[in-house]
Design a protein around this motif. Structure first.
Motif, PDB file in Angstrom:
ATOM      1  N   UNK A 185       2.728  23.026 -16.523  1.00 42.24           N
ATOM      2  CA  UNK A 185       3.369  23.374 -17.956  1.00 42.24           C
ATOM      3  C   UNK A 185       2.848  24.851 -18.049  1.00 42.24           C
ATOM      4  N   UNK A 186       3.616  25.691 -17.923  1.00 40.79           N
ATOM      5  CA  UNK A 186       3.179  27.263 -17.913  1.00 40.79           C
ATOM      6  C   UNK A 186       3.522  27.840 -19.465  1.00 40.79           C
ATOM      7  N   UNK A 187       2.619  28.190 -20.348  1.00 41.97           N
ATOM      8  CA  UNK A 187       3.146  28.714 -21.578  1.00 41.97           C
ATOM      9  C   UNK A 187       3.807  30.394 -21.126  1.00 41.97           C
ATOM     10  N   UNK A 188       3.472  30.692 -19.925  1.00 42.06           N
ATOM     11  CA  UNK A 188       3.864  32.014 -19.437  1.00 42.06           C
ATOM     12  C   UNK A 188       3.630  32.111 -17.929  1.00 42.06           C
ATOM     13  N   UNK A 189       4.942  32.403 -17.351  1.00 46.50           N
ATOM     14  CA  UNK A 189       4.907  32.767 -15.793  1.00 46.50           C
ATOM     15  C   UNK A 189       4.642  34.121 -15.389  1.00 46.50           C
ATOM     16  N   UNK A 190       4.713  35.130 -16.349  1.00 49.81           N
ATOM     17  CA  UNK A 190       4.212  36.435 -16.078  1.00 49.81           C
ATOM     18  C   UNK A 190       2.569  36.557 -15.812  1.00 49.81           C
ATOM     19  N   UNK A 191       2.530  36.997 -14.676  1.00 56.42           N
ATOM     20  CA  UNK A 191       1.374  37.200 -13.936  1.00 56.42           C
ATOM     21  C   UNK A 191       0.286  38.176 -14.892  1.00 56.42           C
ATOM     22  N   UNK A 192       1.039  39.026 -15.628  1.00 51.26           N
ATOM     23  CA  UNK A 192       0.040  40.100 -16.536  1.00 51.26           C
ATOM     24  C   UNK A 192      -0.371  39.075 -17.718  1.00 51.26           C
ATOM     25  N   UNK A 193       0.539  38.192 -18.146  1.00 54.16           N
ATOM     26  CA  UNK A 193       0.216  37.339 -19.399  1.00 54.16           C
ATOM     27  C   UNK A 193      -0.933  36.238 -18.907  1.00 54.16           C
ATOM     28  N   UNK A 194      -0.745  35.753 -17.454  1.00 54.95           N
ATOM     29  CA  UNK A 194      -1.769  34.767 -17.464  1.00 54.95           C
ATOM     30  C   UNK A 194      -3.408  35.475 -17.095  1.00 54.95           C
ATOM     31  N   UNK A 195      -3.283  36.873 -16.603  1.00 54.54           N
ATOM     32  CA  UNK A 195      -4.483  37.452 -16.648  1.00 54.54           C
ATOM     33  C   UNK A 195      -4.944  38.004 -17.688  1.00 54.54           C
ATOM     34  N   UNK A 196      -3.987  38.169 -18.861  1.00 56.56           N
ATOM     35  CA  UNK A 196      -4.525  38.416 -20.196  1.00 56.56           C
ATOM     36  C   UNK A 196      -5.209  37.282 -20.754  1.00 56.56           C
TER      37      UNK A 196
END
Length: 259
Positions: free
Chosen positions: A118-129
């Motif tokens: 379950x990924x709240x966001x798949x964007x790598x920038x969002x994951x790093x944020x």
């Protein structure tokens, strides 16, 4: 060849997921799902003739191994439950699941030893944020979150903003933030409140997905921001999830936990 079903394939994210599967070696689109379709002919959607098209959960009969979900908050729980019950590994990009629903789904997946993400966001920038914000919160406990999305987004706050707040809350010392005698002269002007962390949601045309985490300290401040300008940017994370989901045996929340 790993077979995949895409739920919500007629939406902008679902459409990109369909194209991602077509362009990714080792994966095959075997079925798609969306409610209230005008047709179940795959040719009408530019799909190969052997792709099954379903418009209700009750109709679905597939040998797919992975379920990609980009649907609606109102449908995501039933969809994920269906996938797990039918031994299909869920890769969920739809927000809206409650903590109790996630816990129930995780229990069901664990009983089957079925991998899922379950990924709240798949964007790598969002994951790093989210990762960086959690680290910063250990030193800057006073924090607020602003998330900005397009004006067609169904839920507020965004799943990414809420997940960011939850991750920060894991390391942040609970305390009163701001003026304890503060009065709102305009209702809800201070945004939502998650354990003392205020979250503000902006909805405007022209935006895609953006988030700022603002930390304040004595004589200094720190802002962490990410911007997604094109939905195609999320597909790198979806590709990571596709390659990782069959290698785990539990339902994981957060793409960062499989990187």
């Amino acid at each position: 060849m790993t077979k995949v079903i895409v739920a919500g394939f007629t939406g902008s994210m679902g459409d990109k997921a369909v194209h991602l599967i077509a362009d990714t070696a080792g994966f095959e689109l075997t079925a798609v799902f969306a409610p209230n379709l005008a047709s179940t002919n795959p040719a009408d959607y530019g799909l190969a003739a052997d792709v099954q098209v379903f418009q209700s959960l009750a109709e679905i009969n597939t040998d797919a191994e992975i379920w990609i979900d980009f649907t609606l908050p109102s449908a995501v729980y039933a969809n994920t439950k269906f996938a797990i019950e039918h031994d299909i590994s869920p890769v969920i990009g739809t927000t809206g699941l409650t903590d109790s629903q996630v816990a129930e789904l995780q229990k069901s997946a664990a009983e089957k030893k079925l991998g899922g993400i379950i990924a709240p966001n798949f964007g790598m920038s969002a994951v790093l944020l989210m990762k960086f914000a959690k680290e910063a919160a250990q030193y800057f406990p006073d924090v607020e979150i602003i998330e900005m999305h397009h004006d067609h987004k169904k839920d507020a706050p965004s799943g990414t903003a809420l997940s960011t707040a939850k991750m920060i809350n894991e390391v942040r010392e609970p305390h009163q933030q701001g003026n304890p005698e503060e009065t709102e002269t305009l209702a809800n002007v201070r945004g939502g409140d998650y354990h003392g962390i205020h979250i503000h949601s902006v909805r405007l045309p022209g935006y895609v997905a953006h988030e700022q985490v603002l930390f304040g300290g004595v004589g200094e401040a720190l802002t962490i921001r990410q911007d997604s300008f094109d939905r195609g940017s999320f597909m790198s994370g979806v590709e990571v999830a596709l390659t990782k989901v069959k290698k785990i045996n539990e339902l994981v929340v957060g793409l960062e936990n499989v990187l």
